[in-house]
Design an enzyme around this catalytic site. Structure first.
Site, short mmCIF file in Angstrom:
data_model
loop_
_atom_site.label_atom_id
_atom_site.label_comp_id
_atom_site.label_asym_id
_atom_site.label_seq_id
_atom_site.Cartn_x
_atom_site.Cartn_y
_atom_site.Cartn_z
CG HIS A 197 56.85 -76.99 92.34
ND1 HIS A 197 56.52 -77.23 93.65
CD2 HIS A 197 55.67 -76.76 91.72
CE1 HIS A 197 55.20 -77.16 93.81
NE2 HIS A 197 54.67 -76.88 92.65
CE1 TYR A 212 63.22 -78.68 94.11
CE2 TYR A 212 60.84 -78.75 94.03
CZ TYR A 212 62.01 -78.26 94.57
OH TYR A 212 61.95 -77.31 95.57
CG HIS A 235 57.62 -82.76 93.89
ND1 HIS A 235 57.22 -81.90 92.88
CD2 HIS A 235 57.92 -81.97 94.95
CE1 HIS A 235 57.29 -80.65 93.32
NE2 HIS A 235 57.70 -80.66 94.57
C1 LIG Z 1 56.07 -74.29 103.73
C2 LIG Z 1 55.71 -74.84 102.38
C3 LIG Z 1 56.38 -75.97 101.90
C4 LIG Z 1 56.03 -76.52 100.67
N1 LIG Z 1 56.65 -77.68 100.25
C5 LIG Z 1 56.20 -78.33 99.15
C6 LIG Z 1 56.65 -79.64 98.84
O1 LIG Z 1 57.45 -80.24 99.58
N2 LIG Z 1 56.17 -80.22 97.72
C7 LIG Z 1 55.27 -79.61 96.89
O2 LIG Z 1 54.88 -80.18 95.87
N3 LIG Z 1 54.79 -78.37 97.19
C8 LIG Z 1 55.21 -77.74 98.31
N4 LIG Z 1 54.64 -76.54 98.67
C9 LIG Z 1 53.52 -76.00 97.88
C10 LIG Z 1 52.18 -76.42 98.50
O3 LIG Z 1 51.96 -77.81 98.41
C11 LIG Z 1 50.99 -75.71 97.82
O4 LIG Z 1 50.93 -76.13 96.48
C12 LIG Z 1 51.11 -74.21 97.89
O5 LIG Z 1 51.41 -73.78 99.20
C13 LIG Z 1 49.82 -73.53 97.43
O6 LIG Z 1 48.75 -73.90 98.28
P1 LIG Z 1 48.18 -72.87 99.39
O7 LIG Z 1 47.85 -71.59 98.65
O8 LIG Z 1 46.94 -73.56 99.91
O9 LIG Z 1 49.23 -72.65 100.42
C14 LIG Z 1 55.01 -75.93 99.87
C15 LIG Z 1 54.35 -74.80 100.37
C16 LIG Z 1 54.67 -74.26 101.61
C17 LIG Z 1 53.90 -73.06 102.11
#
Ligand SMILES: Cc1cc2nc3c(=O)[nH]c(=O)nc-3n(C[C@H](O)[C@H](O)[C@H](O)COP(=O)(O)O)c2cc1C
Length: 381
Positions: free
Chosen positions: A191, A193, A188
């Site tokens: 974002h 971090y 990761h």
């Molecule tokens: C509930 C939730 C938790 C997420 N946790 C992470 C995470 O732990 N690590 C990460 O890199 N992105 C995280 N994301 C971002 C997702 O990996 C993804 O990039 C984002 O939801 C956009 O994709 P989508 O439009 O298909 O939902 C999270 C998204 C959601 C909805």
């Protein structure tokens, strides 16, 4: 355009991913004491059985006391990858996903400056950041007002010994990932971090070997990747997630031109990254003027490595655009078109796959997914 192109396998080093649809990493908070339960194993294996060729797990705290805490999203019960119970729990997850025909890699995570001091499994640990800076204040953020510090300075910059310890912790967790049977590791680096704050000029103002221009600010991430590669060997892939946006600053630009992007990602490619996972909210948004290439497209172009697109696949609104009116949408043809042109190699799907465990199989077959229910974001269904 043929949806069947999503079904073609992809070989990365010695790993063959059975198709091009990945489950995007999503923090869920269902791992008491850091250990995935049988429910977590079933949750992931349902997605593998439902057609996700690759699963990138929810973010997993690395083996360092400062890795995890409250990072503004109400995190609790976040998994780790050290200690008997968590490693055994992950081994079980890996077995069930493999039995369902999927491949799986853990996303290694250190929250860095976004970890609220005094929280998490080791509240006494110091919150770590490259320069003791949280980020610029007053920008558009994805965090609730109470989670943004009043002062942008959040303590002392990381000491050289702390940098070494954190890199070692990444290596230990990556080694444990291979011991638990994972098919590779994902890092990761996005974002806002820890890794991302080394990459970003707003949070890395160091003038030692960990700071400087775009390429010099990659030094920490490069060392993490290089040392992980050394530890896990040449056979399995390393995925690296990066983003322009930060939770501290939604409109941040890590690299304002493709040339800058090359300066950031090039050294990471040389260090051993196989797949760049470009985190954006809309997978096909043009990353730079004068070209319709997405960020994943540019990542592939400037590094010559594989890339993965994500954002708004199977769902009508980008993440953080609010829950109101969020609905399933069939935009798979648009994904397929770019995939077939070689713009990227994999597509990660987040919320749509939470909403329907069978989403990938249905998308490939041209069947409609179940209507999206936002409650699935807080359940382990
Ligand atoms: C509930 C939730 C938790 C997420 N946790 C992470 C995470 O732990 N690590 C990460 O890199 N992105 C995280 N994301 C971002 C997702 O990996 C993804 O990039 C984002 O939801 C956009 O994709 P989508 O439009 O298909 O939902 C999270 C998204 C959601 C909805």
């Amino acid at each position: 355009m043929t949806r069947q192109s999503l079904s073609s396998p992809l070989t990365i080093r010695t790993l063959t991913v059975p198709n091009r649809v990945a489950m995007s990493p999503m923090t869920r908070g269902f791992c008491p004491d850091g250990a995935p339960t049988e429910e977590v194993a079933k949750y992931y294996s349902r997605r593998a059985a439902g057609g996700c060729g690759l699963i990138i797990t929810e973010a997993v705290g690395i083996d360092h006391p400062s890795a995890l805490g409250d990072a503004g999203l109400g995190e609790d019960n976040i998994p780790v990858l050290h200690g008997d119970a968590p490693v055994a729990g992950w081994r079980r997850v890996v077995e069930t996903v493999h039995a369902a025909g999927g491949r799986i890699v853990p996303q290694l995570w250190h929250q860095g400056a976004l970890r609220l001091a005094g929280t998490g499994p080791n509240p006494e640990a110091r919150t770590l950041s490259p320069s003791g800076v949280w980020g610029p204040l007053g920008r558009m953020t994805s965090l609730a007002a109470g989670k943004v510090p009043a002062d942008r300075r959040i303590g002392e910059p990381m000491r050289e010994s702390e940098i070494d310890e954190v890199i070692e912790a990444y290596v230990r967790s990556a080694r444990n990932a291979t011991l638990a049977g994972f098919d590779g590791v994902a890092i990761h680096g996005a974002h806002g971090y820890l890794i991302d704050t080394f990459l970003w000029d707003e949070t890395n103002v160091r003038n030692d070997r960990w700071g400087g221009d775009h390429a010099q600010r990659t030094a920490f991430a490069v060392e993490v990747v290089r040392r992980i590669r050394q530890a896990i060997g040449p056979l399995v892939p390393i995925f690296f997630r990066f983003s322009q946006w930060k939770q501290q600053d939604f409109r941040a630009q890590l690299a304002t031109t493709p040339q800058e992007l090359e300066q950031v990602l090039g050294p990471l490619a040389d260090a051993g990254v196989d797949v760049f996972d470009a985190s954006v909210r809309y997978f096909d948004k043009a990353a730079y003027p004068d070209s319709d290439l997405s960020l994943a497209g540019w990542a592939k172009k400037v590094t010559g490595k594989l890339s993965m697109a994500v954002g708004g696949v199977g769902i009508n609104k980008g993440m953080y655009d609010g829950d109101k009116g969020v609905a399933a949408v069939d935009n798979v043809e648009r994904v397929v078109s770019r995939l077939m042109h070689g713009e990227f190699d994999l597509v990660a799907v987040g919320r749509a796959v939470l909403g329907d465990a069978e989403w990938a199989r249905k998308a490939i077959a041209g069947e409609a997914a179940v209507p999206f229910d936002p409650n699935t974001l807080s359940q382990l269904a």
